[in-house]
Design an enzyme around this catalytic site. Structure first.
Site, PDB file in Angstrom:
ATOM      1  N   GLN A   1      -2.411  64.204  75.224  1.00  0.00           N
ATOM      2  CA  GLN A   1      -1.036  64.485  75.639  1.00  0.00           C
ATOM      3  C   GLN A   1      -0.043  63.843  74.661  1.00  0.00           C
ATOM      4  O   GLN A   1       0.983  64.437  74.324  1.00  0.00           O
ATOM      5  CB  GLN A   1      -0.813  63.970  77.071  1.00  0.00           C
ATOM      6  CG  GLN A   1       0.506  64.371  77.671  1.00  0.00           C
ATOM      7  CD  GLN A   1       0.710  65.880  77.725  1.00  0.00           C
ATOM      8  OE1 GLN A   1      -0.255  66.652  77.719  1.00  0.00           O
ATOM      9  NE2 GLN A   1       1.957  66.304  77.735  1.00  0.00           N
TER      10      GLN A   1
ATOM     11  N   GLY B   1      -2.655  71.224  88.505  1.00  0.00           N
ATOM     12  CA  GLY B   1      -2.937  70.994  87.090  1.00  0.00           C
ATOM     13  C   GLY B   1      -2.194  72.004  86.245  1.00  0.00           C
ATOM     14  O   GLY B   1      -1.171  72.559  86.660  1.00  0.00           O
TER      15      GLY B   1
ATOM     16  N   CYS C   1       5.450  67.710  86.856  1.00  0.00           N
ATOM     17  CA  CYS C   1       5.418  69.174  86.735  1.00  0.00           C
ATOM     18  C   CYS C   1       6.814  69.765  86.839  1.00  0.00           C
ATOM     19  O   CYS C   1       7.149  70.707  86.144  1.00  0.00           O
ATOM     20  CB  CYS C   1       4.521  69.752  87.820  1.00  0.00           C
ATOM     21  SG  CYS C   1       4.948  69.141  89.463  1.00  0.00           S
TER      22      CYS C   1
ATOM     23  N   LYS D   1     -11.744  65.519  93.659  1.00  0.00           N
ATOM     24  CA  LYS D   1     -12.000  65.047  92.286  1.00  0.00           C
ATOM     25  C   LYS D   1     -10.691  64.746  91.572  1.00  0.00           C
ATOM     26  O   LYS D   1      -9.866  65.633  91.376  1.00  0.00           O
ATOM     27  CB  LYS D   1     -12.734  66.119  91.473  1.00  0.00           C
ATOM     28  CG  LYS D   1     -13.118  65.626  90.083  1.00  0.00           C
ATOM     29  CD  LYS D   1     -13.485  66.757  89.129  1.00  0.00           C
ATOM     30  CE  LYS D   1     -12.359  67.177  88.235  1.00  0.00           C
ATOM     31  NZ  LYS D   1     -11.930  66.166  87.256  1.00  0.00           N
TER      32      LYS D   1
ATOM     33  N   GLY E   1      -5.486  76.477  85.785  1.00  0.00           N
ATOM     34  CA  GLY E   1      -5.261  77.219  87.034  1.00  0.00           C
ATOM     35  C   GLY E   1      -5.828  78.626  86.962  1.00  0.00           C
ATOM     36  O   GLY E   1      -6.409  79.135  87.937  1.00  0.00           O
TER      37      GLY E   1
ATOM     38  N   GLU F   1       5.709  73.933  78.001  1.00  0.00           N
ATOM     39  CA  GLU F   1       5.854  72.733  78.833  1.00  0.00           C
ATOM     40  C   GLU F   1       5.437  71.518  78.011  1.00  0.00           C
ATOM     41  O   GLU F   1       4.269  71.369  77.675  1.00  0.00           O
ATOM     42  CB  GLU F   1       4.946  72.843  80.069  1.00  0.00           C
ATOM     43  CG  GLU F   1       5.093  71.654  80.979  1.00  0.00           C
ATOM     44  CD  GLU F   1       4.049  71.594  82.098  1.00  0.00           C
ATOM     45  OE1 GLU F   1       2.875  71.939  81.872  1.00  0.00           O
ATOM     46  OE2 GLU F   1       4.429  71.184  83.204  1.00  0.00           O
TER      47      GLU F   1
ATOM     48  N   GLU G   1      -1.091  74.701  92.222  1.00  0.00           N
ATOM     49  CA  GLU G   1       0.185  74.049  91.863  1.00  0.00           C
ATOM     50  C   GLU G   1       0.126  73.770  90.376  1.00  0.00           C
ATOM     51  O   GLU G   1      -0.582  72.862  89.948  1.00  0.00           O
ATOM     52  CB  GLU G   1       0.349  72.730  92.645  1.00  0.00           C
ATOM     53  CG  GLU G   1       0.540  72.902  94.126  1.00  0.00           C
ATOM     54  CD  GLU G   1       1.933  73.411  94.485  1.00  0.00           C
ATOM     55  OE1 GLU G   1       2.765  73.651  93.574  1.00  0.00           O
ATOM     56  OE2 GLU G   1       2.190  73.565  95.684  1.00  0.00           O
TER      57      GLU G   1
ATOM     58  N   GLU H   1      -3.159  76.836  82.316  1.00  0.00           N
ATOM     59  CA  GLU H   1      -4.393  77.257  81.640  1.00  0.00           C
ATOM     60  C   GLU H   1      -5.612  77.038  82.545  1.00  0.00           C
ATOM     61  O   GLU H   1      -6.440  77.936  82.739  1.00  0.00           O
ATOM     62  CB  GLU H   1      -4.513  76.419  80.365  1.00  0.00           C
ATOM     63  CG  GLU H   1      -5.519  76.913  79.381  1.00  0.00           C
ATOM     64  CD  GLU H   1      -5.683  75.907  78.231  1.00  0.00           C
ATOM     65  OE1 GLU H   1      -4.913  74.922  78.150  1.00  0.00           O
ATOM     66  OE2 GLU H   1      -6.613  76.129  77.449  1.00  0.00           O
TER      67      GLU H   1
END
Ligand code: NAD
Length: 468
Positions: free
Chosen positions: A321, A218, A274, A167, A223, A371, A240, A221
């Site tokens: 974002q 991703g 990332c 997905k 994860g 981040e 990751e 949060e």
């Protein structure tokens, strides 16, 4: 409007619902994609489960399929890179490069072996440590490198003998659906299924009874939610996650050499990587010249629609974002930071944000502590290296970091003290298919790539035979 389909059991599935995809350069919906329902997801999971026994049996056949995939992607169909640019925003040449990297990653993975180890073999007995596939893998990806990050999962999962339900992010579903369509004739039915939908679909996948492993890329949060969803069924996970990567410039560094590399280590893909540089620590005496060079580069970078020739930095990928980056820069401004350049949207449509250099800022301000994942870089002065290291490590993140010095050996000594998965010296973003990539602390669990990543799609079995 383009009509892309999901791939379930080797067949095109239009889906009973659909959802729009926004071009970040215009802010307008330009395509519709299927919005996978629970029933359609069940079909995909069931297809993957049925395909598993045959697929897991023949390693050489799997290697051949991976080589075929790499071959096709080396000569990608018209429109794949263009679609990636239109949904993600990155410049067209960078989109084409991502397609090439996707092919290269697949080709490299196809060259790996999964050896068994024989620990004992004599008249008394035989002990062999084997690696077996896990079953169905649920693979979930973010929106910054949709194709390449999907391949980091697909290639090792398939080579190890698993089948996959993949997905993409709802912000960038199209290139992944296209990938599914392109590979439909190469990969046996059910082995690689692509489904598109929102965050709820991701949650349905992680709580679904069929997958034995979740491979997730991703945010931290999400994860944590994935880890929690995996726990009741003890599904294996590779996570990751995000990073807040520091770059530490040492006093002996040549600023003119390192500043451009630091700039692109931070602003590549408009900062949406990332492991991009998210904060720079600079010795006090070098602070002003460093700000000058970085600001000059930021002013000179060409921001624009990724389809326009010469564009170096595309838009931020999506509205939330865009708002987040704006908010973090405004918060820094409010806390007394100086916006050396940038700090504002560019144009009136789409999600363009001027490459932003922020000075006179320190730890304790959100732009430094969190981040940002966008084109805004805080630059922080420091007094001594111990202090810089302490601040660099004072975070829950631990994805990567870099140290910049004229003395590579000294740089390596300092870099080894960074609490992160990849510690670079005089470079950043040095990611390659044969190197394990993963995060320390909250930046992840496990690694991808190389033999290490491949083995994470297997489970150990000890076959221990007594001969008498
Ligand atoms: P995200 O966590 O919002 O979404 C990632 C994916 O998870 C999407 O496909 C989303 O639909 C899905 N998802 C959302 N909620 C879910 C849930 N409850 N259960 C299962 N799936 C769910 O992240 P994003 O905004 O798409 O991507 C940006 C983040 O990804 C940044 O933090 C970045 O650092 C990180 N990232 C990490 C790496 C790495 O290799 N470590 C690489 C790229 C991006």
């Amino acid at each position: 409007m383009a009509t892309l389909t999901m791939t379930i059991d080797g067949k095109a599935v239009k889906g009973s619902g659909s959802t729009g995809v926004v071009n970040p350069a215009t802010g307008q919906i330009f395509a519709e994609v299927p919005d996978c329902t629970k029933a359609e997801l069940d079909l995909a999971m069931d297809a993957a489960k049925r395909a598993f026994p045959a697929w897991s049996r023949d390693f050489d056949a799997r290697r051949k399929v991976l080589n075929d995939i790499a071959g096709i992607l080396m000569q990608p169909p018209e429109g794949l890179a263009r679609t990636l640019t239109m949904e993600q925003g990155k410049p067209l040449d960078k989109a084409a490069q991502e397609v090439m990297l996707t092919a290269m990653w697949c080709g490299y993975t196809a060259s790996l072996d999964i050896p068994s180890e024989v620990l004992l073999d004599n008249e008394a007995g035989r002990i062999e440590v084997r690696r077996k596939p896990l079953g169905v893998v649920a693979a979930i990806t973010p929106w910054n490198y949709p194709l390449m990050l999907a391949m980091w999962k697909i290639a090792p999962a398939l080579l190890a003998g698993n089948t996959v339900v993949l997905k993409p992010s709802p912000f960038t579903p199209m290139s992944t659906l296209m990938l599914g369509e392109i590979l439909r004739d190469i990969v046996p039915p059910g082995v690689l299924n692509t489904v598109s939908g929102g965050d709820g679909l991701g949650a349905m996948m992680t709580s679904h009874p069929v997958p034995r492993k979740i491979s997730f890329t991703g945010s931290v949060e999400t994860g944590k939610k994935v880890a929690a969803a995996a726990a009741p069924d003890l599904k294996r996970v590779t996570l990751e996650l995000g990073g807040n990567d520091p770059a530490i410039v040492l006093a002996d560094a040549n600023l003119k050499d390192v500043a451009p590399k630091i700039f692109w280590g931070a602003f590549e893909n408009s900062g949406q990587i990332c492991s991009a540089i998210k904060r720079v620590y600079v010795p006090e005496e070098m602070y002003a010249p460093m700000l000058d060079i970085l600001a000059e580069m930021a002013r000179g970078a060409k921001v624009g629609n990724g389809l326009d020739a010469g564009t170096q930095l595309g838009p931020i990928n999506n509205q939330p974002q865009f708002e987040r980056v704006t908010e973090l820069v405004e918060d820094a401004r409010k806390h007394g930071a100086r916006i050396i350049t940038g700090g504002a949207r560019v144009g009136t449509e789409g999600y363009f944000y001027a490459p932003t250099i922020v000075g006179e800022i320190s730890d304790g301000v959100r732009l430094v502590d969190e981040e940002q994942f966008g084109p805004a870089l805080p630059v922080i002065p420091y007094k001594n290296v111990e202090d810089a290291l302490r601040r660099a490590n004072a975070t829950h993140y631990g994805l990567s970091g870099s140290v910049w010095s004229s003395d590579a050996n000294h740089g390596a000594e300092v870099a080894a003290q960074l609490e992160c998965g990849s510690a670079w010296v005089n470079q950043h973003l040095a990611i390659a298919p044969n190197l394990p990539f993963g995060g320390a602390k909250w930046s992840g669990i496990g690694v991808e790539n190389g033999p290490w990543g491949l083995l994470s799609f297997t489970e150990i079995q000890v076959v221990n035979v007594a001969k008498n």
